[in-house]
Design a protein around this motif. Structure first.
Motif, short mmCIF file in Angstrom:
data_model
loop_
_atom_site.label_atom_id
_atom_site.label_comp_id
_atom_site.label_asym_id
_atom_site.label_seq_id
_atom_site.Cartn_x
_atom_site.Cartn_y
_atom_site.Cartn_z
N ASN A 1 0.85 -1.19 0.00
CA ASN A 1 0.00 0.00 0.00
C ASN A 1 0.89 1.24 0.00
N PRO A 2 1.58 1.50 -1.11
CA PRO A 2 2.53 2.60 -1.12
C PRO A 2 1.83 3.95 -1.01
N ALA A 3 2.47 4.84 -0.27
CA ALA A 3 1.89 6.17 -0.08
C ALA A 3 3.01 7.18 0.11
N VAL A 4 2.77 8.42 -0.32
CA VAL A 4 3.73 9.50 -0.10
C VAL A 4 3.08 10.59 0.76
N PHE A 5 3.89 11.18 1.62
CA PHE A 5 3.40 12.29 2.43
C PHE A 5 3.89 13.57 1.78
N ILE A 6 2.97 14.44 1.41
CA ILE A 6 3.35 15.64 0.67
C ILE A 6 2.93 16.90 1.44
N ASP A 7 3.89 17.84 1.55
CA ASP A 7 3.62 19.17 2.10
C ASP A 7 3.26 20.11 0.96
N TRP B 1 -1.17 12.27 3.32
CA TRP B 1 -0.75 11.05 2.61
C TRP B 1 -1.56 10.90 1.32
N ILE B 2 -0.86 10.55 0.26
CA ILE B 2 -1.54 10.21 -0.99
C ILE B 2 -1.18 8.76 -1.33
N TYR B 3 -2.21 7.96 -1.51
CA TYR B 3 -2.00 6.52 -1.74
C TYR B 3 -2.00 6.22 -3.24
N LYS B 4 -1.15 5.25 -3.57
CA LYS B 4 -1.13 4.81 -4.97
C LYS B 4 -2.41 4.04 -5.30
N ARG B 5 -2.86 3.21 -4.34
CA ARG B 5 -4.02 2.36 -4.63
C ARG B 5 -5.34 3.12 -4.56
N TYR B 6 -5.32 4.30 -3.94
CA TYR B 6 -6.58 5.04 -3.81
C TYR B 6 -6.41 6.45 -4.36
N PRO B 7 -6.61 6.60 -5.67
CA PRO B 7 -6.32 7.88 -6.32
C PRO B 7 -7.12 9.05 -5.75
N LEU B 8 -8.26 8.76 -5.14
CA LEU B 8 -9.09 9.84 -4.60
C LEU B 8 -8.39 10.61 -3.49
N THR B 9 -7.41 9.97 -2.85
CA THR B 9 -6.70 10.63 -1.75
C THR B 9 -5.87 11.82 -2.24
N GLY B 10 -5.67 11.91 -3.56
CA GLY B 10 -4.85 12.99 -4.09
C GLY B 10 -5.67 14.17 -4.63
N ARG B 11 -6.95 14.23 -4.28
CA ARG B 11 -7.80 15.31 -4.76
C ARG B 11 -7.66 16.50 -3.79
N PRO C 1 -8.31 20.36 -2.22
CA PRO C 1 -9.54 21.18 -2.04
C PRO C 1 -9.80 22.10 -3.22
N GLU C 2 -8.75 22.58 -3.87
CA GLU C 2 -8.95 23.52 -4.99
C GLU C 2 -9.42 22.82 -6.26
N GLY C 3 -9.41 21.47 -6.25
CA GLY C 3 -9.83 20.75 -7.46
C GLY C 3 -8.67 20.19 -8.26
N HIS C 4 -7.45 20.51 -7.85
CA HIS C 4 -6.31 19.90 -8.53
C HIS C 4 -6.19 18.44 -8.07
N ILE C 5 -5.52 17.64 -8.93
CA ILE C 5 -5.34 16.23 -8.56
C ILE C 5 -3.86 15.87 -8.60
N VAL C 6 -3.39 15.26 -7.53
CA VAL C 6 -2.01 14.75 -7.49
C VAL C 6 -2.11 13.23 -7.36
N GLU C 7 -1.67 12.53 -8.39
CA GLU C 7 -1.72 11.06 -8.31
C GLU C 7 -0.33 10.50 -8.14
N PHE C 8 -0.21 9.56 -7.22
CA PHE C 8 1.06 8.88 -6.98
C PHE C 8 1.05 7.62 -7.85
N LEU C 9 1.82 7.66 -8.94
CA LEU C 9 1.75 6.54 -9.90
C LEU C 9 2.71 5.42 -9.55
N ASP C 10 3.89 5.75 -9.08
CA ASP C 10 4.88 4.70 -8.92
C ASP C 10 6.08 5.25 -8.16
#
Lengths: 361, 519
Positions: free
Chosen positions: B393-399, B411-421, B423-432
């Motif tokens: 369950n890889p995840a990155v912690f981003i400031d 935390w943004i999870y690779k397996r759960y892309p919704l975690t990278g949404r 508040p402003e509507g931008h999306i950060v996805e952790f691919l690999d």
């Protein structure tokens, strides 16, 4: 309603049918026999529905497509399928040979297998397929193996019956052999029945063990119970040996000639052997070659299926030796099924290896 | 030949030709194999000592282990005596078959002859019917009925009548031989694989290229200097052995020998792992599939690109790469691969180092990767911890900062892309986390495998013939009998007599039917 309801119904039907078939053997009342057959057929239909439903449930969960969602991926599902093949094979024999007495020998195998599921507390959950099992070979390899196992189970039953009606003296090796085999079989059935009664019917809340196979007898906490179990085992085998000739007269009343028994034994093996060779050994080897890059790695499952194959090859060849027809080949047929049991269950429960999908868990 | 006149070789031959000998070999192979399934093969000594202790008690186990070890039971399927048993088994099959072949060939080739009248009485299957009319009239109905059940017959004139005789499936007697021959070929295929093939494992990190792999531990002392030079040269020439030997000014044979001594097998080309990925079932730690994207480079050119997974290998020039396992490389310098999608929908893929800053396109939000876990979970108090060593369950912690001021972090999870949404509507996805995993490849070259496939097919055909087809012979005599006609039928089948009896029954009803129709 889900598949488990129908599985439960079929298990009940088979166990009741087993009791009625044995009653039928004792009293030879025709309507009792018809009831036994009817219940078996009802159980078979219910089981067929259950397997199809589970197939669909599996397909819905895994999303792998219909062919790869066959419910044949763990020990529980394989036992269910084995019993299904066995009952189908038995019904074919019953209708072809118009004789119900085999039922008393075949249904206990089915009953034993189904009781084994509950007593060992094996997982009945649908597990998603691990990558190694995601192959179209799964369906072909497993179904054909189990069709062959069921054919071998039938040859075991008729081989045993052949020995029963063809032995006279109690000190004859063939007599001792079948009495011992039947005795062990009876002990297994009884001890699993006791397990079931003590742990399933009279549940004690403090007992949270899942696997209670032989916990009420051979593996009980109290040494006294263990000793009693072993003494009873010896006495049951002794009783079977002492009064085995009664069984002989019972079976003889059904007008089954030893020729027919020999024929069914041979035919089941003649059908089972090529299916086992192709589906079990060859398809298994091709699949292993594609998944692991080795078509044969001498892992315990492979080795035991080779041993099984050798025993049945031995059976087929020994019929050609002069003087070997009859009792001796029937003994080989019975021994072959022991190898089948080890290949199927023993390897998964006792030995380790690549085929670890079938563990109890 | 009388017993005394038999030579030694004849006697050996007789032993090998007997079914009893086959049974002895069957039993020996089976019984010894059982031991091999109880003892773990090629395992650590402790494991088998443990098994022996459980079976025979502590006092016996060590000495028993030593005895069994000396006898080769710890790797018994490759021991000299087990291989001898397999050779004896093959010799037995071959000699048994040769010994019985002349008789079988005679049975096959023997032309059918009319049967003498008295033998009709003793044939295994015999039937008799009486029909009205003379044989000449009935003859045609009989002949067409024999043809209708699939027999091409010969005809002979009898005293007061005719005889038809035919056989089918005489060649099915060879089914057993086909099966036996196939077993021999399976063993030959296996021998070819052992002699000319190789097998080994290779752990190939993402982004790395391999030109060789280890198939066994080195035999003898290692000449590290030389080995490294050779491997470097191989790498420089993309795995091409002859080019590498030119570079080194060394004979190709010598180069191969050094590698062999070190337990290393050159591929002859090179293979690169572009990427590796595991996919899990939802809410589960069961892997759904694991996949490697491989590229084969031969002569400096990329020739094959293929993704492999379990049950779907890659083959190139006889060498096959199987997806076997995977794992993490500890402290690997990996790249975090993120996909940044702005609110407006434009996206870009960024490869970042640990601690490196990135900016979301068309915004002034910048992020920094502060932490990483290959398998993130939270304990009861809500503290993060890593529950597995693999990328479960890889995840990155981003400031995140906006215009230099701290905004939010998480935390943004690779397996759960919704975690990278955001508040402003931008999306950060952790691919690999590219470069952090290796793919475990099983590599095999087996030039004997196609023989095994062919032999398995012919064995299946052989078994089918042997069990489900039979050699059937049929004689039908049409004889005048007191103004009517008697039809005598005799049949022999080498197996499954009831089926032939049914067929003859059908023929009889056809004869009756056609005879009535002909009137």
């Amino acid at each position: 309603m889900d598949s488990s309801v129908f599985f439960g119904l079929s298990t009940m039907a088979y166990i009741i049918a087993m009791i009625i078939y044995i009653t039928y053997l004792a009293f030879r009342n025709k309507s009792v026999g018809i009831v036994a057959t009817t219940i078996t057929i009802a159980g078979f239909f219910s089981q067929t529905i259950a397997i199809l439903m589970r197939w669909k449930e599996f397909n819905d969960i895994s999303g792998m497509g219909f062919l790869r969602s066959a419910p044949l991926t763990n020990l529980y599902e394989s036992i269910i399928f084995f019993v299904w093949c066995l009952i189908l094979g038995y019904l074919i024999v019953e209708f072809r040979y118009k004789n119900r007495s085999f039922g008393a020998f075949v249904t206990p195998v089915a009953g034993l297998a189904l009781a084994f599921i509950d007593i060992t507390g094996m997982s009945k959950e649908i597990h998603p397929l691990i990558p190694a099992l995601q192959s179209n070979w799964l369906l072909a390899h497993v179904t054909m193996s189990f069709i062959a196992y069921a054919a071998f189970a039938i040859s075991f039953s008729t081989g045993l019956m052949y020995l029963i009606i063809n032995t006279e003296k109690k000190n004859q090796p063939a007599y001792i052999f079948w009495a011992f085999t039947l005795g062990v079989f009876a002990v297994l059935l009884i001890s699993m029945g006791i397990d079931f009664m003590t742990f399933k019917v009279a549940v004690r809340p403090e007992e949270f063990i899942k696997n209670y196979l032989f916990r009420a007898s051979f593996m009980n906490k109290s040494a006294a119970v263990r000793i009693i179990s072993w003494i009873s085992t010896i006495s049951i085998i002794f009783i079977v040996w002492r009064f085995g000739n009664i069984l002989k007269t019972v079976i003889e009343k059904f007008n089954i000639s030893s020729q027919i028994l020999d024929e069914i034994t041979y035919k089941s093996i003649a059908i089972g052997f090529p299916i086992f060779t192709l589906g079990g050994l060859i398809f298994g080897a091709i699949w292993a070659d594609q998944a692991w890059g080795t078509y044969w790695s001498w892992d315990p499952k492979e080795t035991w299926s080779l041993i099984t194959w050798f025993i049945y090859a031995f059976y087929l060849h020994s019929r050609m030796i002069r003087g070997w027809r009859g009792k001796r080949v029937a003994i080989v047929a019975v021994l072959g099924f022991f190898a089948v049991i080890v290949t199927y269950l023993g390897v998964n429960l006792l030995l380790s290896g690549l085929h670890s999908y079938g563990e109890l868990k | 030949m009388s017993e005394e006149k038999k030579t030694f070789i004849d006697r050996i031959w007789d032993i090998f030709a007997s079914v009893k000998f086959a049974i002895v070999i069957f039993s020996l192979i089976s019984l010894t194999s059982i031991i091999g399934t109880v003892l773990e093969q090629r395992a650590e000594p402790e494991r088998n000592i443990n098994i022996l202790t459980r079976l025979f008690g502590e006092s016996l186990a060590p000495s028993l282990y030593n005895i069994l070890e000396k006898l080769g039971f710890m790797d018994m399927y490759h021991s000299w005596w087990f291989i001898t048993l397999l050779i004896l088994f093959s010799a037995n099959i071959i000699i048994c078959s040769i010994a019985r072949l002349p008789r079988i060939l005679k049975l096959i080739k023997e032309p059918m002859k009319p049967m003498a009248r008295e033998h009709f009485e003793t044939a295994p299957i015999r039937r008799e019917i009486v029909l009205k009319g003379k044989p000449d009239k009935i003859k045609e109905a009989v002949a067409s009925s024999i043809r209708a059940i699939g027999f091409n017959f010969s005809e002979s004139k009898e005293d007061k009548g005719y005889q038809f005789y035919a056989q089918r499936g005489n060649y099915t007697r060879l089914g057993v031989y086909l099966t036996h021959l196939s077993i021999i070929f399976i063993l030959i295929g296996a021998l070819i694989g052992i002699a000319f093939g190789y097998k080994g494992y290779l752990n190939l990190p993402e982004g790395r290229t391999a030109v060789a792999f280890r198939f066994s531990p080195p035999s003898g002392p290692i000449d590290e200097m030389n080995l490294e030079r050779i491997l470097n040269a191989l790498e420089a020439s993309w795995g091409d052995i002859s080019k590498a030997s030119e570079l080194l000014n060394m004979k190709e044979k010598k180069l191969k020998e050094i590698l062999r001594k070190n337990g290393i097998q050159p591929l002859g080309f090179s293979i690169r792992c572009e990427d590796f990925d595991v996919e899990f079932y939802e809410n589960s730690n069961t892997p759904k599939e694991f996949k490697s994207w491989l590229t084969v480079i031969d002569g400096g050119k990329e020739v094959v690109k293929k993704s492999i997974e379990v049950n779907d290998p890659l083959s190139y020039k006889g060498t096959t790469f199987y997806q076997a396992s995977y794992g993490m490389i500890p402290n690997a310098p990996g790249w975090f691969v993120l996909r940044l999608t702005s609110k407006s929908g434009s996206s870009e893929i960024k490869r970042l180092n640990f601690g490196e800053k990135f900016v979301i396109p068309y915004s002034n939000i910048e992020g920094t990767i502060r932490d990483f876990s290959p398998a993130l979970a939270f304990d009861k108090e809500g503290r993060p911890f890593t529950f597995a060593e693999m990328m479960n369950n890889p995840a990155v912690f981003i400031d995140f900062k906006e215009a230099g001021r701290d905004k939010y972090s998480g935390w943004i999870y690779k397996r759960y892309p919704l975690t990278g949404r955001l508040p402003e509507g931008h999306i950060v996805e952790f691919l690999d986390l590219w470069g952090s995993q290796y793919t475990g490849l099983q590599i095999r070259k087996d030039p004997g495998v196609w023989i095994i496939y062919l032999a398995s097919t012919s064995m299946t055909v052989g078994l089918f013939i042997a069990f489900f087809m039979s050699h059937r012979r049929l004689w039908v005599m049409v004889i005048e009998d007191r103004g009517n006609t008697k039809v005598h039928i005799a049949g022999v089948s080498n197996k499954n007599r009831p089926a032939f009896e049914r067929k003859i029954g059908r023929m009889i009803s056809l004869i009756k039917e056609r005879q009535q129709g002909g009137k």
